[in-house]
Motif scaffolding. Structure first.
Motif, PDB file in Angstrom:
ATOM      1  N   MET A 154       0.819  -1.211   0.000  1.00 51.35           N
ATOM      2  CA  MET A 154       0.000   0.000   0.000  1.00 51.35           C
ATOM      3  C   MET A 154       0.854   1.263   0.000  1.00 51.35           C
ATOM      4  SD  MET A 154      -3.194  -0.940   2.499  1.00 51.35           S
ATOM      5  CE  MET A 154      -2.236  -1.643   3.815  1.00 51.35           C
ATOM      6  N   VAL A 155       2.012   1.245   0.658  1.00 49.33           N
ATOM      7  CA  VAL A 155       2.848   2.436   0.776  1.00 49.33           C
ATOM      8  C   VAL A 155       3.610   2.706  -0.522  1.00 49.33           C
ATOM      9  CG1 VAL A 155       4.855   3.408   1.982  1.00 49.33           C
ATOM     10  CG2 VAL A 155       3.049   2.271   3.260  1.00 49.33           C
ATOM     11  N   ASP A 156       4.242   1.676  -1.069  1.00 48.42           N
ATOM     12  CA  ASP A 156       5.044   1.850  -2.290  1.00 48.42           C
ATOM     13  C   ASP A 156       4.777   0.675  -3.233  1.00 48.42           C
ATOM     14  OD1 ASP A 156       6.869   2.589  -4.175  1.00 48.42           O
ATOM     15  OD2 ASP A 156       8.624   2.523  -2.849  1.00 48.42           O
ATOM     16  N   PRO A 157       3.726   0.782  -4.057  1.00 44.98           N
ATOM     17  CA  PRO A 157       3.354  -0.338  -4.928  1.00 44.98           C
ATOM     18  C   PRO A 157       4.447  -0.714  -5.933  1.00 44.98           C
ATOM     19  CG  PRO A 157       1.617   1.307  -4.875  1.00 44.98           C
ATOM     20  CD  PRO A 157       2.778   1.875  -4.139  1.00 44.98           C
ATOM     21  N   ILE A 158       5.211   0.255  -6.420  1.00 47.98           N
ATOM     22  CA  ILE A 158       6.265  -0.043  -7.401  1.00 47.98           C
ATOM     23  C   ILE A 158       7.364  -0.874  -6.745  1.00 47.98           C
ATOM     24  CG2 ILE A 158       7.975   0.975  -8.951  1.00 47.98           C
ATOM     25  CD1 ILE A 158       5.056   1.484  -9.781  1.00 47.98           C
ATOM     26  N   TRP A 159       7.800  -0.453  -5.580  1.00 47.97           N
ATOM     27  CA  TRP A 159       8.832  -1.205  -4.868  1.00 47.97           C
ATOM     28  C   TRP A 159       8.343  -2.622  -4.591  1.00 47.97           C
ATOM     29  CZ3 TRP A 159       8.926  -3.621  -0.125  1.00 47.97           C
ATOM     30  CH2 TRP A 159      10.179  -3.979   0.377  1.00 47.97           C
ATOM     31  N   PHE A 160       7.091  -2.766  -4.150  1.00 45.32           N
ATOM     32  CA  PHE A 160       6.508  -4.078  -3.849  1.00 45.32           C
ATOM     33  C   PHE A 160       6.445  -4.931  -5.117  1.00 45.32           C
ATOM     34  CE2 PHE A 160       2.836  -6.922  -3.383  1.00 45.32           C
ATOM     35  CZ  PHE A 160       3.208  -7.602  -2.238  1.00 45.32           C
ATOM     36  N   ALA A 161       6.028  -4.340  -6.243  1.00 47.07           N
ATOM     37  CA  ALA A 161       5.926  -5.094  -7.502  1.00 47.07           C
ATOM     38  C   ALA A 161       7.295  -5.577  -7.953  1.00 47.07           C
ATOM     39  CB  ALA A 161       5.277  -4.227  -8.577  1.00 47.07           C
ATOM     40  N   GLU A 162       8.334  -4.761  -7.762  1.00 48.48           N
ATOM     41  CA  GLU A 162       9.690  -5.193  -8.132  1.00 48.48           C
ATOM     42  C   GLU A 162      10.097  -6.418  -7.309  1.00 48.48           C
ATOM     43  OE1 GLU A 162      11.948  -1.712  -7.313  1.00 48.48           O
ATOM     44  OE2 GLU A 162      11.483  -0.760  -9.242  1.00 48.48           O
ATOM     45  N   ARG A 163       9.800  -6.411  -6.034  1.00 50.21           N
ATOM     46  CA  ARG A 163      10.164  -7.548  -5.174  1.00 50.21           C
ATOM     47  C   ARG A 163       9.377  -8.792  -5.564  1.00 50.21           C
ATOM     48  NH1 ARG A 163      12.540  -3.714  -5.005  1.00 50.21           N
ATOM     49  NH2 ARG A 163      13.957  -2.919  -3.470  1.00 50.21           N
TER      50      ARG A 163
END
Length: 191
Positions: A87-96
Motif C-alpha cells: 500500500m505504501v510503495d506499490p512499485i517497490w513491492f511489484a519489483e520484489r
C-alpha cells in the motif's frame, strides 16, 4: 551345669539364636525387611530428585529457546509488513514480487515442506485436542436434551404438569384444603 542348661546353651548360647535363625528361613525378619525397604525408598527418592532437579541452563540453551519462538511471529508480522509495503510503495513491492516470481518451483516445494513440517505437528496436535473436546461435548448432548425436556415438563403451563397419575391418595390429598399461613395472615389483615 545340668543337661537342661547345656541344651539351652546349645540352642541360645554362643551369641546365636538357633530358633530365630531357623524361623528366618521361612519368614523374613520384619525389622531387617523394614530397614531394607527404607533404604530402597531413600535411594529411589534421591534418584527421582536428581532426575527432576532444575538443571542450570546455559546461555546457549536460553538462546536456542528464544530462536525457536521466532518463526511464527516473524512470518505473521512479515506478511502484515508485505501488505503495508504494497500500500505504501506499490512499485517497490511489484519489483520484489517479480524477483519472487523467478524462484524455481522445486524451491517452493522445499519451502512448503519445511513450513508444513514445522507447523504441521503443532496443527495436528491442536486438531486432535479439538476433536477430543468436540467428542466430549457431543457425548454430553443426549444428557442435555433429557435435562431440557425435564425442565420443560416442570413449567406451569405444560399440559398435565399437576397430574397425579394412578396414585389415588395423592389425587385425594391434592383437593383437600390445607393450612395456608399466607392466606390466613392476609385474611386477618383485611378483617
Amino acid at each position: 551345669m545340668g543337661l537342661i542348661g547345656q541344651l539351652l546353651n546349645l540352642v541360645f548360647g554362643g551369641g546365636r539364636n538357633v530358633v530365630a535363625e531357623t524361623a528366618e528361613v521361612f519368614r523374613e525378619n520384619a525389622e531387617a525387611g523394614a530397614e531394607r525397604e527404607a533404604g530402597l525408598r531413600t535411594q529411589s527418592m534421591v534418584q527421582y530428585a536428581a532426575e527432576f532437579a532444575p538443571r542450570q541452563r546455559g546461555w546457549f540453551d536460553r538462546w536456542m529457546d528464544g530462536v525457536n519462538r521466532l518463526p511464527r511471529p516473524a512470518m505473521a508480522l512479515g506478511t502484515l509488513g508485505l501488505f503495508v509495503a504494497a500500500m505504501v510503495d506499490p512499485i517497490w513491492f511489484a519489483e520484489r514480487m517479480q524477483g519472487i516470481a523467478l524462484v524455481p518451483e522445486p524451491l517452493w516445494w522445499l519451502l512448503g515442506a519445511i513450513v508444513s513440517f514445522y507447523f504441521g505437528a503443532r496443527h495436528q496436535l491442536k486438531g486432535q485436542e479439538f476433536q477430543r473436546s468436540l467428542a466430549t461435548t457431543m457425548s454430553r448432548a443426549p444428557k442435555v436434551v433429557d435435562n431440557i425436556a425435564a425442565l420443560r415438563n416442570l413449567r406451569a403451563d405444560s399440559p398435565g404438569v399437576a397430574d397425579t397419575g394412578p396414585d389415588a391418595s395423592l389425587a385425594l390429598a391434592s383437593v383437600v384444603p390445607g393450612n395456608n399461613a399466607a392466606l390466613a395472615e392476609w385474611q386477618r389483615v383485611r378483617a
